[in-house]
Design a protein around this motif. Sequence first.
Motif, PDB file in Angstrom:
ATOM      1  N   GLN A   1       0.002   7.121  -0.884  1.00 21.28           N
ATOM      2  CA  GLN A   1       0.009   5.926  -1.610  1.00 21.28           C
ATOM      3  C   GLN A   1       0.275   6.167  -3.150  1.00 21.28           C
ATOM      4  OE1 GLN A   1      -2.855   3.317   1.495  1.00 21.28           O
ATOM      5  NE2 GLN A   1      -3.123   3.183  -0.743  1.00 21.28           N
ATOM      6  N   GLY A   2       0.151   7.379  -3.570  1.00 20.67           N
ATOM      7  CA  GLY A   2       0.237   7.783  -5.146  1.00 20.67           C
ATOM      8  C   GLY A   2      -0.930   7.508  -5.807  1.00 20.67           C
ATOM      9  N   ASP A   3      -1.887   7.213  -5.210  1.00 21.41           N
ATOM     10  CA  ASP A   3      -3.330   7.017  -5.726  1.00 21.41           C
ATOM     11  C   ASP A   3      -4.248   7.880  -5.396  1.00 21.41           C
ATOM     12  OD1 ASP A   3      -5.010   5.831  -7.418  1.00 21.41           O
ATOM     13  OD2 ASP A   3      -4.989   3.650  -6.387  1.00 21.41           O
ATOM     14  N   PRO A   4      -4.139   9.159  -5.635  1.00 20.76           N
ATOM     15  CA  PRO A   4      -4.879  10.318  -5.130  1.00 20.76           C
ATOM     16  C   PRO A   4      -6.488   9.921  -5.158  1.00 20.76           C
ATOM     17  CG  PRO A   4      -3.869  11.323  -7.046  1.00 20.76           C
ATOM     18  CD  PRO A   4      -3.391   9.830  -6.631  1.00 20.76           C
ATOM     19  N   ILE A   5      -7.180  10.546  -4.242  1.00 23.39           N
ATOM     20  CA  ILE A   5      -8.723  10.721  -3.983  1.00 23.39           C
ATOM     21  C   ILE A   5      -8.873  12.122  -4.551  1.00 23.39           C
ATOM     22  CG2 ILE A   5     -10.576  10.752  -2.671  1.00 23.39           C
ATOM     23  CD1 ILE A   5      -9.696   8.496  -1.161  1.00 23.39           C
ATOM     24  N   PRO A   6      -9.796  12.655  -5.353  1.00 23.11           N
ATOM     25  CA  PRO A   6      -9.780  13.780  -5.697  1.00 23.11           C
ATOM     26  C   PRO A   6     -10.462  14.748  -4.559  1.00 23.11           C
ATOM     27  CG  PRO A   6     -11.688  12.310  -6.870  1.00 23.11           C
ATOM     28  CD  PRO A   6     -10.585  11.678  -6.217  1.00 23.11           C
ATOM     29  N   GLU A   7     -11.350  14.454  -3.874  1.00 30.24           N
ATOM     30  CA  GLU A   7     -11.946  15.360  -2.685  1.00 30.24           C
ATOM     31  C   GLU A   7     -12.528  14.490  -1.642  1.00 30.24           C
ATOM     32  OE1 GLU A   7     -14.682  17.713  -4.818  1.00 30.24           O
ATOM     33  OE2 GLU A   7     -16.257  16.151  -4.688  1.00 30.24           O
ATOM     34  N   ARG A   8     -12.892  14.928  -0.535  1.00 32.65           N
ATOM     35  CA  ARG A   8     -13.607  14.337   0.583  1.00 32.65           C
ATOM     36  C   ARG A   8     -14.973  14.136  -0.150  1.00 32.65           C
ATOM     37  NH1 ARG A   8     -13.409  17.439   5.508  1.00 32.65           N
ATOM     38  NH2 ARG A   8     -13.608  19.183   4.089  1.00 32.65           N
ATOM     39  N   VAL A   9     -15.554  13.143   0.550  1.00 30.37           N
ATOM     40  CA  VAL A   9     -17.324  13.143   0.298  1.00 30.37           C
ATOM     41  C   VAL A   9     -17.797  12.739   1.757  1.00 30.37           C
ATOM     42  CG1 VAL A   9     -19.223  11.933  -0.843  1.00 30.37           C
ATOM     43  CG2 VAL A   9     -16.989  12.196  -1.898  1.00 30.37           C
ATOM     44  N   THR A  10     -18.060  13.903   2.377  1.00 35.75           N
ATOM     45  CA  THR A  10     -18.563  13.644   3.754  1.00 35.75           C
ATOM     46  C   THR A  10     -20.025  13.476   3.927  1.00 35.75           C
ATOM     47  OG1 THR A  10     -19.263  15.955   4.226  1.00 35.75           O
ATOM     48  CG2 THR A  10     -16.965  15.594   4.517  1.00 35.75           C
ATOM     49  N   GLY A  11     -20.481  12.920   5.040  1.00 33.62           N
ATOM     50  CA  GLY A  11     -22.089  12.428   5.096  1.00 33.62           C
ATOM     51  C   GLY A  11     -22.937  13.576   5.168  1.00 33.62           C
TER      52      GLY A  11
END
Length: 249
Positions: free
Chosen positions: A79-89
């Motif tokens: 979408q061109g709006d990146p998330i820096p990293e996963r945040v898992t439970g």
Amino acid sequence: MKDKVSILGVPFSKLTLAETTSLLDGHIAGGQGGLFHLITANPEITLASQSDGRLREIICSADLIVPDGIGIVMAARRQGDPIPERVTGYDLLLSLLAKGNERGWSFYFLGTDEVTSGQAVERIALRYPQVKIAGRHHGFFTADEEPGIIAGIQQAGPDILILAMGAPYSDKWLYKHKEALSGVKVVFGVGGSLDVISGKVKPAPAIWKKLNLEWAHRLLFAPVAKGQKSRWRRQSALPKFVYLTMIRK
């Protein structure tokens, strides 16, 4: 908001694990913010929210939704709006236990089976000796037992309530009892994290994590709890998630 990205209508946080931990630290330290409901959502939960009105309502009412899955990170990137990293439970639980060991926070653990619950809490107590174990209870309770469990959590008044009853059941259960549990400061679901901490399930090797293939490791090696859909059936939702996120881009 610039710190969130909407994927199929679900507002995912763009905070890193460290930033999320810091946010919750501030909320607990403030002491006046009420219950903070965090949801760890993966592609399967995101897809389920498209047809499950109750789940959608719960997601919209949550205080924060973190990206628990590489599929979410990839969709945001497309979408061109990146998330820096996963945040898992699992990672968030370990991070909060470490922070709680510094702060002397109290935790209550609700979920998984009795043996696994006991073993997980014993290991947590050894690894994080300054964490206060406010209480624990397995997740296979009856409707008649539920009021007593809620009363026990109310009496314990933990800083953090950890739910290990599977998603989205954990979040639906919390939403149903949100008012009764308003004395808790932070609550979120951790899936099968207590199974890993207890030693019942082996964590994914480092190379699998580096390649973002933890889901494949669970698919191949992790047992499925009684009453849950098989992991192969659950993973079949992923192609549909990818398709929907691409056509709605």
